[in-house]
Write an enzyme that holds these catalytic residues in place. Sequence first.
Site, PDB file in Angstrom:
ATOM      1  N   ARG A  38      -7.752   5.805  -4.832  1.00 40.40           N
ATOM      2  CA  ARG A  38      -8.808   5.582  -4.213  1.00 40.40           C
ATOM      3  C   ARG A  38      -8.747   6.437  -3.621  1.00 40.40           C
ATOM      4  O   ARG A  38      -9.412   7.796  -3.451  1.00 40.40           O
ATOM      5  CB  ARG A  38      -7.169   5.503  -3.039  1.00 40.40           C
ATOM      6  CG  ARG A  38      -6.507   5.412  -1.703  1.00 40.40           C
ATOM      7  CD  ARG A  38      -5.807   5.007  -0.778  1.00 40.40           C
ATOM      8  NE  ARG A  38      -5.535   3.881  -0.659  1.00 40.40           N
ATOM      9  CZ  ARG A  38      -4.998   3.616   0.457  1.00 40.40           C
ATOM     10  NH1 ARG A  38      -4.024   3.916   1.273  1.00 40.40           N
ATOM     11  NH2 ARG A  38      -4.551   2.116   0.763  1.00 40.40           N
ATOM     12  N   TYR A  79      -7.014  14.834   1.472  1.00 39.21           N
ATOM     13  CA  TYR A  79      -6.265  15.444   0.179  1.00 39.21           C
ATOM     14  C   TYR A  79      -7.105  16.577  -0.546  1.00 39.21           C
ATOM     15  O   TYR A  79      -8.096  16.318  -0.415  1.00 39.21           O
ATOM     16  CB  TYR A  79      -5.439  14.571  -0.404  1.00 39.21           C
ATOM     17  CG  TYR A  79      -4.643  14.378   0.908  1.00 39.21           C
ATOM     18  CD1 TYR A  79      -3.547  15.256   1.844  1.00 39.21           C
ATOM     19  CD2 TYR A  79      -4.236  13.030   1.228  1.00 39.21           C
ATOM     20  CE1 TYR A  79      -2.881  14.677   3.121  1.00 39.21           C
ATOM     21  CE2 TYR A  79      -3.433  11.879   1.913  1.00 39.21           C
ATOM     22  CZ  TYR A  79      -2.913  13.527   2.603  1.00 39.21           C
ATOM     23  OH  TYR A  79      -2.181  13.023   3.725  1.00 39.21           O
ATOM     24  N   SER A 111       0.961  -1.178   0.209  1.00 38.79           N
ATOM     25  CA  SER A 111       0.035  -0.010  -0.100  1.00 38.79           C
ATOM     26  C   SER A 111       1.200   1.302  -0.299  1.00 38.79           C
ATOM     27  O   SER A 111       2.118   1.583   0.748  1.00 38.79           O
ATOM     28  CB  SER A 111      -1.103   0.075   1.346  1.00 38.79           C
ATOM     29  OG  SER A 111      -1.620   0.731   1.500  1.00 38.79           O
ATOM     30  N   PRO A 112       0.073   2.719  -0.780  1.00 45.00           N
ATOM     31  CA  PRO A 112       1.495   3.603  -0.829  1.00 45.00           C
ATOM     32  C   PRO A 112       1.526   3.709   0.831  1.00 45.00           C
ATOM     33  O   PRO A 112       0.583   3.673   1.222  1.00 45.00           O
ATOM     34  CB  PRO A 112       0.272   4.507  -1.668  1.00 45.00           C
ATOM     35  CG  PRO A 112      -0.919   4.137  -1.333  1.00 45.00           C
ATOM     36  CD  PRO A 112      -0.898   2.319  -1.361  1.00 45.00           C
ATOM     37  N   ARG A 118       1.402  -1.413   6.772  1.00 46.46           N
ATOM     38  CA  ARG A 118       2.160  -1.296   7.188  1.00 46.46           C
ATOM     39  C   ARG A 118       3.137  -2.856   7.874  1.00 46.46           C
ATOM     40  O   ARG A 118       4.280  -2.696   8.316  1.00 46.46           O
ATOM     41  CB  ARG A 118       1.391  -0.717   9.251  1.00 46.46           C
ATOM     42  CG  ARG A 118       0.905   0.679   9.320  1.00 46.46           C
ATOM     43  CD  ARG A 118      -0.095   0.806  10.346  1.00 46.46           C
ATOM     44  NE  ARG A 118      -0.428   0.007  10.283  1.00 46.46           N
ATOM     45  CZ  ARG A 118      -2.172   0.190  11.601  1.00 46.46           C
ATOM     46  NH1 ARG A 118      -2.341   0.700  12.504  1.00 46.46           N
ATOM     47  NH2 ARG A 118      -3.546  -1.352  10.751  1.00 46.46           N
ATOM     48  N   GLN A 176       1.607   6.231  -7.215  1.00 42.74           N
ATOM     49  CA  GLN A 176       0.144   7.340  -6.859  1.00 42.74           C
ATOM     50  C   GLN A 176       0.407   8.897  -6.814  1.00 42.74           C
ATOM     51  O   GLN A 176       1.603   9.745  -6.551  1.00 42.74           O
ATOM     52  CB  GLN A 176      -0.420   7.036  -4.966  1.00 42.74           C
ATOM     53  CG  GLN A 176      -1.602   7.935  -4.800  1.00 42.74           C
ATOM     54  CD  GLN A 176      -1.196   7.256  -3.369  1.00 42.74           C
ATOM     55  OE1 GLN A 176      -0.369   7.686  -2.351  1.00 42.74           O
ATOM     56  NE2 GLN A 176      -2.665   6.393  -3.084  1.00 42.74           N
TER      57      GLN A 176
END
Length: 763
Positions: free
Chosen positions: A620, A572, A413-414, A715, A491
């Site tokens: 996303r 964002y 994952s980013p 993570r 991304q």
Amino acid sequence: MKIACLGGGPAGLYFAISMKLRDAAHDITVFERNKPDDTFGWGVVLSDETFENLAKNDPLSAGEIRRHFAYWDDIAVHYRGQKIVSTGHGFSGIARKKLLQLLQQRARGLGIELRFETEIASAAELAKTHDLVVAADGLNSRTRNEFAEHFKPAIETRKNKFVWLGTHQKFDDAFTFIFEETEHGWIWAHAYQFDADTATFIVECADDTWQKFGFGTMSQDENCRACEKIFAKYLGGHHLMSNAAHVRGSAWLNFPRVLCEKWSYENIVLMGDAAATAHFSVGSGTKLAMESAIAMANYLRSEPTMAAAFAKYEDARRTEVLRLQSAARNSLEWFEDVERYLHLDPVQFNYSLLTRSQRISHENLRLRDKKWLEGAEAWFQRLAGAGDNTVRRPMFAPFRLRDMRLKNRIVVSPMAQYKAIDGCPTDWHLVHYGERAKGGAGLVCIEMTCVSPEGRITPGCTGMYAPAHEAAWKRIVDFVHAETDAKICCQLGHSGAKGSTQLGWEEMDAPLQSGNWPVLAPSEIAWSPRNQVARAMTRADMDLVRDQFVASAEMAARCNFDMLEIHCAHGYLLSSFITPLTNKRTDAYGGSLENRMRYPLEIFHAVRAVWPAEKPISVRISASDWVGSDGIEPRDAVEICRILQEAGVDICDVSAGQTSIDARPVYGRMFQTPFSDRIRNETGMATMAVGNIFEPDHVNSILMAGRADLVCLARPHLADPYWTLHAAAKLGDRGEAWPPPYYAGRDQLYRLAGSAEPVPTAV
Ligand SMILES: Cc1cc2nc3c(=O)[nH]c(=O)nc-3n(C[C@H](O)[C@H](O)[C@H](O)COP(=O)(O)OP(=O)(O)OC[C@H]3O[C@@H](n4cnc5c(N)ncnc54)[C@H](O)[C@@H]3O)c2cc1C
Ligand SMILES: Cc1cc2nc3c(=O)[nH]c(=O)nc-3n(C[C@H](O)[C@H](O)[C@H](O)COP(=O)(O)O)c2cc1C
């Protein structure tokens, strides 16, 4: 002690027995309004584990109960003309009436007074004449209402309708689920044998279907005849029977989910269904009632005062009850949303049904029925295009989007690294992404890479707006392609009002100590009272940022990234257009969801036009703002995805939250996966699931149940770049390719893993 048990169901009777066994001097009376034999319902299910607890507590009654058990191992699912059977599930059932008779007999033998046909009007009255009142007065507990201000009950009436029927048709080979499509919608039955010639037959459906059938206006007899017609081909000419004569009307119910903040007040304590209910589809109501009875009896013996015993009881049992209620909730929600899954292939539908409570994991299913699971895995691999004879876990199935072929379903994952210099990735990024690409994941997604210097979140964020950035990213992409068979996704994002903030490991989302730059957003808002107020974007700003996205996408194409992801999540810029919490515009870009989606879509279309046609684009999103109905809720996320799907977005990366400082997320294992599940199965769009997914077992069950197409782990990949290769070694899968220089390490790991059987973990 002088004890009153209010209610002669499993909780009241078994508590009386358990207390008397601990001290024969107790003076115990059970008050029951019904006659000894006129109980509602048919059979109940008890697991092996519960039975062991009963046997430890009272071997005598446990022995009697065991003698009357009906056992079965299989679960059969009738769906779309197929019957799918899996085994190893180990249930036992007993008639509720028989169970109560055995408990009554045991209670009498121990000298407990049983007063039938005695309706208790008020527990308060009993409390005056007894040292202890155990309010085991069932689902509609009067005591719970009498002392509602102390117990603080929360009762949630669930959506579906169900009725508890019986039949002499045999279902003695399997716990049987039957799903039937009718002219009024789907309706289904949960059927199981509980003695030599009787089976429980619970019929359930959505409220809409129930209304259309007119069940609510039928007598119990008419109901049975109507249900017989629906399920005729499974009943072999046998009738359906109701024994709810004491219930007025049709006997159909909506399941009430009961929770109470407190279970005791002065010398009164709630037990069994009065305190908490667990949906019948996980068959644990009687288990909870009887195990709570044992616990209470133990604490009354071990603790110095009744108050201390109550405190311990609440403390210890609440955790267990909540655990079961959470599984029950997953299960009942699955049945409420079942229409979402009714397009699934019977193999996947069955898997989804078996794992609905999330108590049974992928590896746990293997222990139950290896052959069935391997058949399902082969089906999954075949569908994924892996070839006819492949039997591997779903996480190791290939996946194709446009012309991009992934070797497996694991995505890094980013994750922002905050290690860039003036937006330029450094050797840190080469090593970081290089390692993760070597570690076995099918797809590595780079961190949010910003389309302009002002679009960065922090001074350490990477960019894609200068020739030096393009060169540095190309070096990384070239390494990944030359040295690994992972694919790499770029991304792209713009920070919006969350820009000009500190590095992730400093004070996240807080403004910089110095050198802040102005930020843009759909409306004049600040991320938090501490952050600067953003400037509302003009059309010229919107054109500029759109062109920046396009220029960055062109650079990413020249770098040869395999996939592009547009970041429309986490508060964002593009995300802040989508959520009504931060988009207060009154022009064509604010107001309705369609309007709020307009600018993100403009960006997508402009980027799609320059991005190579053979390569996919993902978006996303935050599928929930976690603020309730003021923000985005999962049902809005479905609409967002319908819009994205129609626009030609290839896959949705379903994240959630980080859009408001008022968010109240509910964390837990796989906590965002239900959003992906809902989107995928309601829209048919491909999805990636993310969020606290950390075990291979989680990944496999998500994929196999059709809850997502790809699974992102963030993570876990910080802690272990080789997560996928390590997972494969642990699971005994030898099909994932290691980098040749590491073969010696691989072989040692295989040998070490081979010395022990792979250990299945509960999801
Ligand atoms: C459709 C359905 C299927 C189920 N299937 C299962 C299953 O498979 N396995 C399982 O474990 N559980 C099952 N359950 C749940 C199970 O029946 C209950 O969880 C269990 O009976 C709880 O026991 P209890 O003693 O708390 O309550 P109850 O069994 O409801 O007993 C309460 C007793 O109190 C009496 N009472 C109430 N008020 C008064 C009063 N004022 N004065 C005197 N007496 C009073 C009632 O008459 C009743 O006998 C099912 C429930 C339903 C609705
Ligand atoms: C250090 C860190 C940085 C992150 N940076 C990004 C990012 O740049 N872009 C993004 O979309 N998500 C980012 N995320 C969110 C993750 O991609 C992921 O959605 C989230 O951590 C939940 O997954 P997990 O439970 O596997 O960690 C970041 C997460 C972490 C822990």
